[in-house]
Design a protein around this motif. Structure first.
Motif, PDB file in Angstrom:
ATOM      1  N   VAL A  10       5.536 -14.223 -10.765  1.00 15.78           N
ATOM      2  CA  VAL A  10       4.766 -13.220 -11.505  1.00 15.78           C
ATOM      3  C   VAL A  10       5.747 -12.444 -12.373  1.00 15.78           C
ATOM      4  O   VAL A  10       6.936 -12.366 -12.071  1.00 15.78           O
ATOM      5  N   THR A  11       5.230 -11.849 -13.445  1.00 19.12           N
ATOM      6  CA  THR A  11       6.095 -11.075 -14.321  1.00 19.12           C
ATOM      7  C   THR A  11       6.096  -9.596 -13.964  1.00 19.12           C
ATOM      8  O   THR A  11       6.997  -8.867 -14.348  1.00 19.12           O
ATOM      9  N   LYS A  12       5.090  -9.136 -13.220  1.00 20.34           N
ATOM     10  CA  LYS A  12       5.052  -7.732 -12.809  1.00 20.34           C
ATOM     11  C   LYS A  12       6.033  -7.489 -11.671  1.00 20.34           C
ATOM     12  O   LYS A  12       6.580  -8.425 -11.086  1.00 20.34           O
ATOM     13  N   SER A  13       6.270  -6.225 -11.347  1.00 22.30           N
ATOM     14  CA  SER A  13       7.126  -5.898 -10.220  1.00 22.30           C
ATOM     15  C   SER A  13       6.552  -6.496  -8.936  1.00 22.30           C
ATOM     16  O   SER A  13       5.349  -6.409  -8.689  1.00 22.30           O
ATOM     17  N   VAL A  14       7.398  -7.086  -8.111  1.00 22.80           N
ATOM     18  CA  VAL A  14       6.915  -7.635  -6.844  1.00 22.80           C
ATOM     19  C   VAL A  14       6.573  -6.529  -5.847  1.00 22.80           C
ATOM     20  O   VAL A  14       6.040  -6.822  -4.770  1.00 22.80           O
ATOM     21  N   HIS A  15       6.850  -5.287  -6.210  1.00 28.55           N
ATOM     22  CA  HIS A  15       6.463  -4.162  -5.354  1.00 28.55           C
ATOM     23  C   HIS A  15       5.174  -3.512  -5.842  1.00 28.55           C
ATOM     24  O   HIS A  15       4.760  -2.480  -5.316  1.00 28.55           O
TER      25      HIS A  15
ATOM     26  N   PRO B 135      12.926 -10.321  -2.546  1.00 30.45           N
ATOM     27  CA  PRO B 135      11.693  -9.554  -2.355  1.00 30.45           C
ATOM     28  C   PRO B 135      10.479 -10.358  -2.794  1.00 30.45           C
ATOM     29  O   PRO B 135      10.549 -11.127  -3.760  1.00 30.45           O
ATOM     30  N   VAL B 136       9.376 -10.193  -2.085  1.00 31.97           N
ATOM     31  CA  VAL B 136       8.126 -10.886  -2.422  1.00 31.97           C
ATOM     32  C   VAL B 136       6.971  -9.893  -2.354  1.00 31.97           C
ATOM     33  O   VAL B 136       7.110  -8.784  -1.833  1.00 31.97           O
ATOM     34  N   ARG B 137       5.840 -10.340  -2.876  1.00 32.02           N
ATOM     35  CA  ARG B 137       4.608  -9.533  -2.859  1.00 32.02           C
ATOM     36  C   ARG B 137       3.527 -10.395  -2.238  1.00 32.02           C
ATOM     37  O   ARG B 137       3.096 -11.388  -2.810  1.00 32.02           O
ATOM     38  N   THR B 138       3.085 -10.033  -1.038  1.00 37.00           N
ATOM     39  CA  THR B 138       2.118 -10.853  -0.314  1.00 37.00           C
ATOM     40  C   THR B 138       0.722 -10.240  -0.391  1.00 37.00           C
ATOM     41  O   THR B 138       0.487  -9.269  -1.096  1.00 37.00           O
ATOM     42  N   GLY B 139      -0.211 -10.808   0.367  1.00 38.95           N
ATOM     43  CA  GLY B 139      -1.621 -10.452   0.252  1.00 38.95           C
ATOM     44  C   GLY B 139      -1.947  -9.009   0.593  1.00 38.95           C
ATOM     45  O   GLY B 139      -1.405  -8.434   1.536  1.00 38.95           O
ATOM     46  N   ARG B 140      -2.857  -8.458  -0.180  1.00 38.61           N
ATOM     47  CA  ARG B 140      -3.328  -7.084   0.029  1.00 38.61           C
ATOM     48  C   ARG B 140      -4.240  -7.019   1.256  1.00 38.61           C
ATOM     49  O   ARG B 140      -4.617  -8.039   1.828  1.00 38.61           O
ATOM     50  N   ASP B 141      -4.627  -5.811   1.628  1.00 39.47           N
ATOM     51  CA  ASP B 141      -5.540  -5.597   2.741  1.00 39.47           C
ATOM     52  C   ASP B 141      -6.863  -6.310   2.465  1.00 39.47           C
ATOM     53  O   ASP B 141      -7.490  -6.102   1.417  1.00 39.47           O
TER      54      ASP B 141
ATOM     55  N   THR C 190      10.661  10.616  -9.910  1.00 40.80           N
ATOM     56  CA  THR C 190       9.710   9.855  -9.105  1.00 40.80           C
ATOM     57  C   THR C 190       8.734   9.094  -9.996  1.00 40.80           C
ATOM     58  O   THR C 190       8.380   7.948  -9.712  1.00 40.80           O
ATOM     59  N   ARG C 191       8.310   9.710 -11.081  1.00 37.24           N
ATOM     60  CA  ARG C 191       7.405   9.025 -12.017  1.00 37.24           C
ATOM     61  C   ARG C 191       8.060   7.777 -12.605  1.00 37.24           C
ATOM     62  O   ARG C 191       7.396   6.760 -12.816  1.00 37.24           O
ATOM     63  N   LYS C 192       9.346   7.865 -12.889  1.00 30.51           N
ATOM     64  CA  LYS C 192      10.049   6.705 -13.435  1.00 30.51           C
ATOM     65  C   LYS C 192       9.991   5.544 -12.433  1.00 30.51           C
ATOM     66  O   LYS C 192       9.733   4.394 -12.801  1.00 30.51           O
ATOM     67  N   PHE C 193      10.221   5.853 -11.164  1.00 26.98           N
ATOM     68  CA  PHE C 193      10.134   4.832 -10.120  1.00 26.98           C
ATOM     69  C   PHE C 193       8.716   4.275 -10.037  1.00 26.98           C
ATOM     70  O   PHE C 193       8.514   3.057  -9.940  1.00 26.98           O
ATOM     71  N   GLN C 194       7.720   5.151 -10.054  1.00 25.32           N
ATOM     72  CA  GLN C 194       6.325   4.717  -9.936  1.00 25.32           C
ATOM     73  C   GLN C 194       5.918   3.813 -11.098  1.00 25.32           C
ATOM     74  O   GLN C 194       5.259   2.791 -10.904  1.00 25.32           O
ATOM     75  N   ARG C 195       6.319   4.181 -12.305  1.00 29.06           N
ATOM     76  CA  ARG C 195       5.973   3.360 -13.463  1.00 29.06           C
ATOM     77  C   ARG C 195       6.656   1.998 -13.399  1.00 29.06           C
ATOM     78  O   ARG C 195       6.060   0.979 -13.745  1.00 29.06           O
ATOM     79  N   TRP C 196       7.887   1.964 -12.963  1.00 32.86           N
ATOM     80  CA  TRP C 196       8.645   0.712 -12.853  1.00 32.86           C
ATOM     81  C   TRP C 196       7.948  -0.263 -11.922  1.00 32.86           C
ATOM     82  O   TRP C 196       7.907  -1.459 -12.160  1.00 32.86           O
ATOM     83  N   HIS C 197       7.382   0.271 -10.834  1.00 28.37           N
ATOM     84  CA  HIS C 197       6.788  -0.576  -9.807  1.00 28.37           C
ATOM     85  C   HIS C 197       5.270  -0.624  -9.857  1.00 28.37           C
ATOM     86  O   HIS C 197       4.633  -1.188  -8.958  1.00 28.37           O
ATOM     87  N   GLY C 198       4.652  -0.050 -10.874  1.00 30.90           N
ATOM     88  CA  GLY C 198       3.207  -0.162 -11.050  1.00 30.90           C
ATOM     89  C   GLY C 198       2.386   0.665 -10.092  1.00 30.90           C
ATOM     90  O   GLY C 198       1.252   0.311  -9.769  1.00 30.90           O
TER      91      GLY C 198
END
Length: 232
Positions: free
Chosen positions: A189-194, A141-147, A67-75
Motif C-alpha cells: 500500500v502507498t499509505k502509512s502502514v499505521h 511494520p504491517v497493517r492488518t485487519g480492522r475490528d 502531535t498534529r504532524k505525527f497524526q497527519r503523517w500516519h493518517g
C-alpha cells in the motif's frame, strides 16, 4: 476512527519506523489559527515523551503542532493534536516494533521448524521471514485487519500470487499480492502502514517490503499469524 477531542468554537509508528521527533512546532498564534485543540489528552505525558517534548502533562500550542504532524503523517483523523487513544496506540506500536530489533521471534511464538516461514505478529503489527532459526528479512511494520475484519490467526500457506492484482471487492490495486488464507494476502500500500483503523483482513506492507516478500516467498511456503491487534 481516530482521536476525537471536543474543540471549543470549532468542529474540529528499527530507526526507519519512527517519524522524526524534532517536529517543527511554530508559534502559539499560528497553532491557534491552525485549529489545534487546547485540551489535554489522556495520554499527554506519553505523547510528549515520544515526540521529544517537555513532559509536563499539559497541552501547549507546541505540543499540539508536533502531535498534529505525527497524526497527519500516519493518517489519524481528526489531526487536531489531541493526545488520545489512537495516537498513543500508534506510537506505542512503533516503539514495540523498534524494541524488536533483529530478534522479533525472541519469545518463540512463530514456529521455526518448518523451513521458510513468514511470521505475522498482530499484537506488534510486525512481520518477518525466517528460514529455520535464521532471520531472512525484517522485521517490518504491517497493517492488518480492522475490528470486525481481523486477519485470521493460525497456520497458513501461500496458495496464490499475483504481482499486479486488482481487487474486485475494494476496487483498488494490490501490488505484490500473495494470498495465504481465503482472500487474505500480503500486499503493498502507498499509505502509512499505521493508518487506522486497519485493512479488510489483508497484511498491508510498504512497497519495498512487499516486493522483498514477493522475491523470497513461493506458493506452498508457510505463514503463521498470531496475537491480537490492539483495538480489535
Amino acid at each position: 476512527m481516530g482521536d476525537r477531542p471536543r474543540l471549543a468554537g470549532a468542529a474540529l509508528g528499527l530507526t526507519a519506523l519512527l517519524v522524526p521527533l524534532t517536529a517543527a512546532v511554530g508559534s502559539a498564534p499560528a497553532a491557534a489559527a491552525s485549529g489545534c485543540t487546547t485540551q489535554t489528552g489522556p495520554y499527554q505525558r506519553q505523547v510528549e515523551k515520544y515526540m521529544g517534548r517537555p513532559v509536563d502533562g499539559r497541552q501547549s500550542p507546541a505540543d499540539c503542532v508536533a502531535t498534529r504532524k505525527f497524526q497527519r503523517w500516519h493518517g489519524i483523523s481528526p489531526a487536531a493534536g489531541y493526545a488520545g487513544t489512537v495516537t498513543w496506540r500508534t506510537m506505542s506500536t512503533i516503539l514495540a516494533q523498534k524494541a524488536a530489533g533483529n530478534t522479533p521471534n525472541r519469545a518463540g511464538r512463530c514456529p521455526t521448524n518448518r523451513g521458510r516461514i513468514a511470521c505475522v505478529d498482530l499484537t506488534r503489527q510486525l512481520s518477518w521471514i525466517q528460514d529455520g532459526a535464521r532471520l531472512k528479512y525484517g522485521p517490518v511494520p504491517v497493517r492488518t485487519g480492522r475490528d470486525g475484519a481481523e486477519t485470521r490467526t493460525g497456520s497458513k500457506r501461500v496458495y496464490y500470487r499475483s504481482i499486479d492484482h486488482w481487487s474486485t471487492i475494494y476496487r483498488v490495486w494490490m501490488p505484490y499480492s500473495q494470498f495465504f488464507d481465503g482472500g487474505q494476502a500480503f500486499h503493498s500500500v502507498t499509505k502509512s502502514v499505521h493508518n487506522p483503523p486497519g485493512s479488510g483482513g489483508c497484511v498491508n506492507m510498504r512497497p519495498a517490503d512487499a516486493k522483498a516478500y514477493w522475491n523470497l516467498l513461493r506458493n506452498g511456503d508457510d505463514v503463521f499469524v498470531y496475537g491480537r491487534k490492539p483495538g480489535t
